[in-house]
Each structure stands twice: as C-alpha cells, then as structure tokens.
Design an enzyme around this catalytic site. Sequence first.
Site, short mmCIF file in Angstrom:
data_model
loop_
_atom_site.label_atom_id
_atom_site.label_comp_id
_atom_site.label_asym_id
_atom_site.label_seq_id
_atom_site.Cartn_x
_atom_site.Cartn_y
_atom_site.Cartn_z
CG ASP A 131 -14.47 -15.47 37.75
OD1 ASP A 131 -14.12 -14.67 37.94
OD2 ASP A 131 -15.81 -15.93 37.74
CD GLU B 144 -21.23 -14.58 31.54
OE1 GLU B 144 -22.03 -15.91 31.78
OE2 GLU B 144 -20.55 -14.63 32.71
#
Length: 813
Positions: free
Chosen positions: A575, A772
Amino acid sequence: MAWTEWALAALLAGSTAAQDTSVFSKSSNDSLLWGPYRPNVYFGVRPRLPKSLTTGLMWARVEDFQSVQHNVRYTCEQHEGMAGYGWDAYDPRTGGVQTVHDKGNGIDIETDFVKFDEGRGGWGARIKGTPREDAEPGAGSEGGVQTMKTAVWFYAGMEGLGSLEVQDAEGGEELGFDGDVVITGQSQDLGDFKLTITEPEGSSHPAHAHPAYKSKPLDHTFVHSLQVPEDALWQAKAILFASMKTTVDAYVEEHTEQKMPPPWQTYTIQNRPGEGNMHLIQKVFEGPFEFDVLYAPSTVAKTATSDDLGKAIDAVVESFDEKYLEALKPQAPFNDDKHLLFSKSLFSNLIGGIGYFHGDQLIDRSYAPEYEEDNEGFWQETADARARGEQKLEGPYELFTSIPSRPFFPRGFLWDEGFHLLPIVDWDPELCMQIVSSWFNTMDEDGWIAREQILGVEARSKVPVEFQVQYPHYANPPTLFMVLDALLGKVGAKDSSFYTGQQIAGDLAGNALANPDAVKAWLKQLYPLLQRNFEWYRRTQWGDLKSYDRPAFSSKEAFRWRGRSDRHILTSGLDDYPRAQPPHPGELHTDLISWMGMMASSIHHIADFIGETEDAGRYAKVSEAIKRNVDDLHWSKIDKTYCDATVDDYEDSVHVCHKGYVSIFPFMTGLVGPDSAHLKDVLDLIADEDELWSPHGIRSLSKQDALYGTDENYWRSPVWMNMNYLVVQQLYNIATQAGPHQKKASTMYAALRRNLVETVYQSWLETGFAWEQYNPETGAGQRTQHFTGWTSLVVKIMAMPGLEGGKGAHDEL
Ligand code: 6A9
C-alpha cells in the site's frame, strides 16, 4: 484420507478442465462438503455449494430492556467486548471446537462442530453456554451468574430452490413449544434431509410467574417460519428484530411500563412454525445451557444422536491433537506446552476461517484508454476514469478460500492466500490443492485473477463502494506459485525454497506427505491456467526499457505495477510503502520483478515435473534473465541495496531507494543465493538495528528513511509477519548451505525466529488475539484485531528447526 483412491480418480479424470472437481475423489469432496464456511459470523454452517442451505447462530443476554438490541451477537465484530474467540482445535475434514469469550454478555459460548462418517453421515453442532465468573450481576440474575438469562437464536435458510418445513413435533402452540424442533428439507444438491434442534434435559429455563401468560405457561422454544428474499437471508439479525418487534409491541399495548413482563419474556419472536425458506428458532435459558443441532441426509442408515455427537467431538479433538504433533509441532526453543497451545489456536483459526463464497462481483471492463497508463500524470487520468464508473456486476463466481480476518476482511485476498496456504499445505496438501484450484477457476480468459474477491451482497455489505470494483489490468503478488513450489518440495520434485516441514524433519507422516502421482495429475490439469496467468503478468505489468535513456538490455524482463496513485500502490500489497515521486510510467518496481522471478522459477519446475520439457527450458531462460536484470536494473552501487527505478526530468533512469522490505525483496523471494555478491550487504542491512532490525521482527521501512513512521504508517515501520516469514525462511536456506555468510545467517535466523514468536505470543497472551501487524518498538499488536491470516505463519516459524543461537544471539553479529 485415501490418497491412492484420490490419485486414481485424478488419473481417470484425464483431460477434463482443471475446474472439474472430479480431479479430487468423491470421498475427499464429501469430507469437505460441510463446514463453518461463513467465517464472517461467529458460527454459521453451510455446504460448499452455491445457493443451498445456510445456517447461523445469534445470542444475547436478556435481562434488561435497554441493552438487548446492542448485545445480540451474530457477525464477528471488532469492538463487542470479546475477550477472544475462535477455534481451539479445527480440522476441515472432521471438525473442531470453538469458544467465544463474550465478556460483554457475561457468557462463554462454545460451538463444537463435527462431521459424521467423514461427511457422508451429516454433521452435528453442540452449542454450550457457560456464564462467566466475571459477569456483572444483571436484573434477572440476583441468584448470581447461575440464574443469568440468555436467549439463543439458531436459524436455517434455503437460498435456492428447495423446501424447508418445521414439523409440529410436540404440537406447536401459540406460546412456544417444548421438545425437539425438527426441520425437514430437500434440495437438488442435498436431496432429502432432516435438521433437528434438540431440547436436552439439564438446561434450565426462566420460571414464568407473570400474569401475562395466558391460558398456559410459556414454553421455552419458539419457532418463526417465514419467507424472505433469498438475497436477504444473511440479514438474520434484522429479521430477528422485526419478528421480536411484533411481540414487544403487543406487550407494550397491553401493559403499563411497570407491569411489563420481564425482558426474557418480552423479547421473544413470534411462534409460527410451518413452511418457509427461513426458520428462526429461539431458546431462552437460565444459567448454563446446552443443545445440539443435528443434520442428517436421508441417505444415512442411522441418524446420529446427541450421544454420538458427544463421542465424535472427543474423537475429533483427540485426532487433531495427535496429527498436530506430526504436522506442525513447535521445535526448540518453543517445544513446550504453552507454545503448543498457542500454535494450535492460531492454526485452528487460520484453517477454521476457510469459507465458501458465491455471488457476483463488480468489475470495470471498460478498458478505458487511460488505463493504459502510458502518459505522465497517468495516475490522475486513471482516477478520473475510475470516477466515471463503468463497472458492472459479473458472475456468479465461487471461491473456496481462507481469509485474512473474520471480523474485518472476511473474504478472499489473492496474495494473502498464498501465505495462508503455507501452513495449510503441511496439514492437508489436498485441501490446499482444492483451494488453489478454486482460485485459478476465478481467472478470466486473459489470465487475470481479481485481487480481492468480494462475491455477493453479503460480502459487498462490508466494503465501501469505492473499494468494491476490481480492474482487469490490476495485479497482486502471485503468491499461489509459492504454494505450488512448496508442494513440489513436498513430493520431492525439487528443493523448495519455500520451506516445507518434512523436507528437513524427515520423520513427518500422515496427510502432510503428498502423493507425487496425485500432485502430478493435478498439476497437469492446472498447467494451462498457470501458463495463462504467468503470461498475463508478463504482458500487462511490463516495465519500459525502451522509451527512456536506459542501457540497452538484451532481455525485456522488467516490471511495473499498474494501478498506482500518488500515495499508494495497493496492487503491490504494500500500500503506502514509499515509491518514486511523482509517479511515472517509466518506473520499474523491485518487488514485482522479484515476484516474477519466483513465479518463473516455480513454473519452470512445474513444467519439468510434469514432463513439459520444452516449456521448462523456455521458463528457465526467463527465470535466468529476470535474475540478471534484478541485479542489472535494481542494484544500487551507491546505496548498496536493491531499489526501484524511475525516470528523471532529463529522461535518465535513476534509482529510488527506500531501504526496507522493497529493497530486500530479491532476497525474500529466493533470488539472492549463498554465492551472490550482494548477499553480505543484504544481510548487513537486515541485521542493523539502526535500519531494519527490531526486537520484534524486521521493520517494513528503515529507521533511517525520511518517511519512517510517517502518514498512515501502514507499511512504513510496522512489522508484518508475511514478509518476516520470507526473511526467516531465506535465512534458513542460507544457513543450511555452504557459503561465506552461513554462520551469520544462522545466528540471524535463530534470533529473528525467537523475536517473532515471542512478540506474537506475548501480544496474544495479553489481548487474546492475533493482530494484523506489530509495533517495532513495543511489540504491541496493531490495526485489525483477530487477524488470523498471514500472522498465523508464526506457526510455521515455530515448526522450523531450531538452529544454534537464540536469545542474545544477535549481539554476536
Ligand atoms: C478496505 C474497508 C470494513 C491491506 O489483508 C488484506 C489486505 C492485504 O492484502 C494488503 O497487503 N489488507 C494490506 O496492505 C487489508 C485490506 C483491506 C481493504 C478493504 C475496505 C473495509 O471496511
């Protein structure tokens, strides 16, 4: 599992297309037919079939009028006051046990699930409630937690054609009925079946002394049968509220506020058993409780009972425990009970998170000229084109896959899946093959696979509309090829660079050993799809070596991610990792060429294994050319690391260096071997505490980078387990081969392995969840909670051999 039977079926299936599931034996498909394949809900069983029977569970503490509506649990959510939840043991072939520690409702809910007779005999689920010691006393539980009132709703719905009907077994009454509830049903795929929701003795129900009871005392089970649009079945909670509202309204009309019956009576669904495509069943309990759901196809000779279920649950847990020690046992220094428990929990959640998804998805096939991305400023033009919105629903597609996170991303993600399958392939290679097949079957004629699979309305309901659309020119790392490589390693076809357990620990047995003939037969069928996919990447994600003033390279192996914006390359999976600014069509991306190197080497070995010799030679050449270009195009002599490239104002090719995951990508993907001239610099960068090394794992970006920890800080410092796994595994490869840096790699391997395991373990102990990503300074779990996707790779890291070194080993560097 009968591998020989499977192999035979696979061979007999001959030249049928890879999407034909007959490549897998009937017994294998039977044992995978049912499962908790709705990972987005706390508990929901369905078959791996489109438009079929779907079930779900909801519950709430029902002791005051205000909180009930906020306390009904159904879909997994991040902020519901859960003190952890998930599978403690789970095997998709047999079943397992899950506990939901519902602190907010003061109760622990256990949902056990097992298959009878390897799936051919139906399945059973046991739902158990145990009030928590730390439960706050509520209005209805003056007698302590033992009198706590809980309502539980189970529902069954039929999505497609077929029927469902509730028998009035014990003479359904207006005010509920006692005894078992039996739903009979039928559909094309399932045939005739029976679903029984039992009413075992031993659970208590609230006493009903209130004058609101009419002629007869209120019973404790209510059944509302209704007809709802099939696309709305998943909205069971809204349907439940609508059903309860009718009851509540009637009570409100008849009573003043002071004289209202207690909430555990007021909040009841209507009791209207009969026909319908959905049956909502409510039970109200006082204190601890237990009941079963038993599914039996009409083909079984003897319907399984609650007794059978109890025995089956014990057997399933026992065989899971045994198999675990064969497949994924933590190795030194993690060979103790606490790490075994931790490992089982993480793995069970990964494999228990496997879902079956079916439905249409939004794709933009406008092939707008802007999507060619050949002008400077392309990222603004493509944003405009996207805003014009030419997406259409396509499908239906189906996908059998595991998922990154049950509460937040309960759907398939392409590059995540390759990582998920690395532990799964050690447990059940054929299950892994089924999932890989399912993914390749979503590929279109050009060879494109959508990065994120948002199939159907239920899946779309979780995603903001601007993130729903998939673009057929967007890629995502081809990690499924890493899994194929691991499979080849398992059948001894090559030394997999993607570490597979028994390659080293030769004593592993059971399902973890893949049958070479079966794998070969399967790969032969899959092969055309693999080729198409590989060529798609080369054709669409090519990097420009011609238009700019770049040295003339003999090969054209250079690559650029399509679909970048000024701030993000979502397609890369990394990202917000810093890249060239401003974006330029002349960019070349280090991570992508590295993935292509991994992909080329994997398909080369596959071609070799299945006897496609000519192809194998061709792929070997591509693989070599990529390896060369990784060094020629991406190694920066100045920065002593691998870097992206772009084109400056004078049209000159220049490096863009941000040390971090991108700059070690060739190493992570196995392209920097023990003899590479650059290996020393790569290892030094990784081991440097002022750059990538942290006590909690390898940082995504170097501490020295000007953008370290800035803006979203998603991939700009945090520790990610998928990338760390690749580092650990390549360190292991270097450490176990002769070479000048063998000793250093070995020390780093031991230290990194320990740092990663301890970080995830500590955070799991403290919070009850896997996360995460992890904070490189504190080790705290961050971002998405219950991220049981690639964070579970820590299971594999624990199962890897413990080489010399460990605590403090890094100090020796
Ligand atoms: C956004 C919001 C409920 C981001 O794990 C899945 C992906 C990875 O593939 C990727 O590498 N995650 C990583 O950078 C999560 C992506 C979530 C996108 C969906 C919609 C949902 O709101």
